[in-house]
Design an enzyme around this catalytic site. Structure first.
Site, PDB file in Angstrom:
ATOM      1  N   ALA A   7      -7.834   6.419   3.634  1.00  0.00           N
ATOM      2  CA  ALA A   7      -7.148   5.394   2.846  1.00  0.00           C
ATOM      3  C   ALA A   7      -7.041   5.837   1.396  1.00  0.00           C
ATOM      4  O   ALA A   7      -7.953   6.476   0.864  1.00  0.00           O
ATOM      5  CB  ALA A   7      -7.896   4.065   2.920  1.00  0.00           C
ATOM      6  N   ASP A   8      -5.913   5.510   0.794  1.00  0.00           N
ATOM      7  CA  ASP A   8      -5.749   5.750  -0.637  1.00  0.00           C
ATOM      8  C   ASP A   8      -5.963   4.473  -1.439  1.00  0.00           C
ATOM      9  O   ASP A   8      -6.343   4.537  -2.608  1.00  0.00           O
ATOM     10  CB  ASP A   8      -4.362   6.313  -0.911  1.00  0.00           C
ATOM     11  CG  ASP A   8      -4.264   7.757  -0.458  1.00  0.00           C
ATOM     12  OD1 ASP A   8      -4.455   8.648  -1.307  1.00  0.00           O
ATOM     13  OD2 ASP A   8      -4.029   8.002   0.737  1.00  0.00           O
ATOM     14  N   ARG A   9      -5.717   3.339  -0.821  1.00  0.00           N
ATOM     15  CA  ARG A   9      -6.033   2.053  -1.464  1.00  0.00           C
ATOM     16  C   ARG A   9      -6.102   0.992  -0.377  1.00  0.00           C
ATOM     17  O   ARG A   9      -5.232   0.920   0.490  1.00  0.00           O
ATOM     18  CB  ARG A   9      -4.968   1.665  -2.494  1.00  0.00           C
ATOM     19  CG  ARG A   9      -5.313   0.390  -3.277  1.00  0.00           C
ATOM     20  CD  ARG A   9      -4.167  -0.031  -4.201  1.00  0.00           C
ATOM     21  NE  ARG A   9      -3.851   0.951  -5.207  1.00  0.00           N
ATOM     22  CZ  ARG A   9      -4.007   0.775  -6.518  1.00  0.00           C
ATOM     23  NH1 ARG A   9      -4.492  -0.356  -6.975  1.00  0.00           N
ATOM     24  NH2 ARG A   9      -3.650   1.723  -7.371  1.00  0.00           N
ATOM     25  N   VAL A  67      -6.327   4.379  -5.505  1.00  0.00           N
ATOM     26  CA  VAL A  67      -7.023   3.485  -6.427  1.00  0.00           C
ATOM     27  C   VAL A  67      -8.289   4.098  -7.002  1.00  0.00           C
ATOM     28  O   VAL A  67      -8.785   3.658  -8.041  1.00  0.00           O
ATOM     29  CB  VAL A  67      -7.361   2.141  -5.724  1.00  0.00           C
ATOM     30  CG1 VAL A  67      -8.493   2.321  -4.730  1.00  0.00           C
ATOM     31  CG2 VAL A  67      -7.702   1.062  -6.738  1.00  0.00           C
ATOM     32  N   ALA A 101      -3.148   1.193   2.306  1.00  0.00           N
ATOM     33  CA  ALA A 101      -2.160   2.229   1.994  1.00  0.00           C
ATOM     34  C   ALA A 101      -2.768   3.585   2.344  1.00  0.00           C
ATOM     35  O   ALA A 101      -3.864   3.915   1.905  1.00  0.00           O
ATOM     36  CB  ALA A 101      -1.785   2.174   0.520  1.00  0.00           C
TER      37      ALA A 101
END
Length: 363
Positions: free
Chosen positions: A248-250, A96, A258
């Site tokens: 974390a990526d989102r 994100v 995620a």
């Protein structure tokens, strides 16, 4: 060995990124000459890690603007900025940070284009300046995440105890502008002389743990052991793990997170073994527009990442493959989310929304 993933010179507009697909055996930098190059290095995972993706994507636009012979007027520049940023977001949709940065940069370009106090030249200068600050701010935020996370973990153990940490994927200097998020917590624990050992997973099929995290741990002389992904339960049972720390990526508004594929199963194992499970990420990884993790778009990668190693096929010909790059860990499995402004339980995460608003990239 080098840990500088991004080389940026604002004076001449030169951007180079370390090709992480060649590590740890080869160190090679790739020249990024504009947004098309930026999209490619992100999509091909030559640069990876949610914070680094956003920084490199935005810097590739800065390169393009600096090298452009000229724009007809401010509105043309503004529209170009919007089009190019939306294109960059498509390179890897799960993370994100790029989307948040794009939205804020588009808002900035819109405001500058309407402000008569700014000429076209001044609009370009201000825009480049704000992108340049991303690189500096990311390192500062990561150091804060590291310190906050270390203090949180140490608060729950006796003063004479040392900690053993399990981590997954790569969340260090190679995934950010420097220092790292989850690996920043590990670095902070090490600097406080309270870290006994780190266990890092290989992170199949792309092996970011084996190639990149192990590379960073060796570089910093941090005591560490590489384990296969299917050894996590055994390690938790036998090695007295103090805590799990991942990136974390989102992160959705309710705390669903995620992150690299395999994170979800590690969280389940941590819950079973009563081991605290922490997510370390900047506020910019939180998507407050997404109520929960069910709607997070999960990127699927090419089958070849599973079937081949160094261009040699290791899987049977004709077998079908499913290669999601990420999975979603439910908030119920997460002990706390470590940010640069403090640690939130997933249910408290909404309290960070106003802090994020106050701490936008571009002010």
């Amino acid at each position: 060995m080098t840990l500088q993933a991004i080389k940026w010179n604002i004076v001449d507009g030169k951007l180079e990124i370390l090709d992480q697909t060649l590590l740890p055996t080869t160190t090679r930098y790739i020249l990024v000459e504009g947004v098309n190059d930026g999209w490619l290095v992100i999509n091909k995972m030559q640069v990876r890690g949610a914070p680094a993706i956003a920084i490199v994507g935005c810097l590739s636009l800065a390169v393009e603007i600096l090298q452009h012979a000229g724009y007809e007027n401010k509105m043309v520049l503004r529209q170009t900025i919007e089009d190019r940023l939306n294109y960059l977001v498509s390179a890897r949709p799960t993370a994100v940070n790029m989307k948040i940065a794009a939205n804020e940069l588009i808002d900035l370009a819109d405001n500058l284009s309407k402000d008569d106090a700014y000429t076209l030249s001044q609009m370009k200068d201000r825009f480049i300046h704000e992108i340049n600050k991303m690189l500096q701010n990311d390192v500062t935020d990561n150091v804060m995440i590291g310190n906050v996370g270390a203090l949180t973990i140490l608060r729950n153990i006796s003063i004479e105890s040392f900690v053993r940490i399990l981590t997954h994927c790569n969340t260090g200097s190679l995934a950010t502008a420097g220092y790292g998020t989850a690996l920043g917590v590990i670095r902070s624990l090490h600097s406080k002389r309270r870290l006994e050992h780190v266990y890092c997973t290989e992170t199949r099929p792309y092996n970011q743990g084996a190639r990149l995290t192990a590379y960073e741990l060796v570089h910093d002389k941090i005591p560490a052991t590489l384990i296969c992904d299917d050894m996590v339960a055994a390690v938790m049972k036998t090695k007295q793990i103090t805590a799990v720390v991942v990136g974390a990526d989102r992160i959705a508004a309710n705390g669903d997170t995620a992150n690299k594929i395999g994170t979800y199963q590690i969280a389940i194992l941590a819950k079973y073994h009563n081991i605290p499970f922490y997510v370390a990420a900047p506020l910019t990884s939180i998507d407050f527009q997404m109520s929960d993790g069910n709607n997070i778009v999960i990127e699927e990668r090419p089958e070849r990442e599973m079937t081949h190693v160094n261009d040699k096929r290791i899987a049977a010909e004709g077998i079908a493959c499913w290669n999601p790059a990420f999975d979603v860990t439910p908030a119920s499995l997460i002990t706390g989310i470590i940010t640069e402004v403090g640690v939130f339980e997933p249910s408290e995460l909404i309290n960070g929304k106003e802090l994020l608003h106050e701490k936008k990239f571009f002010l």
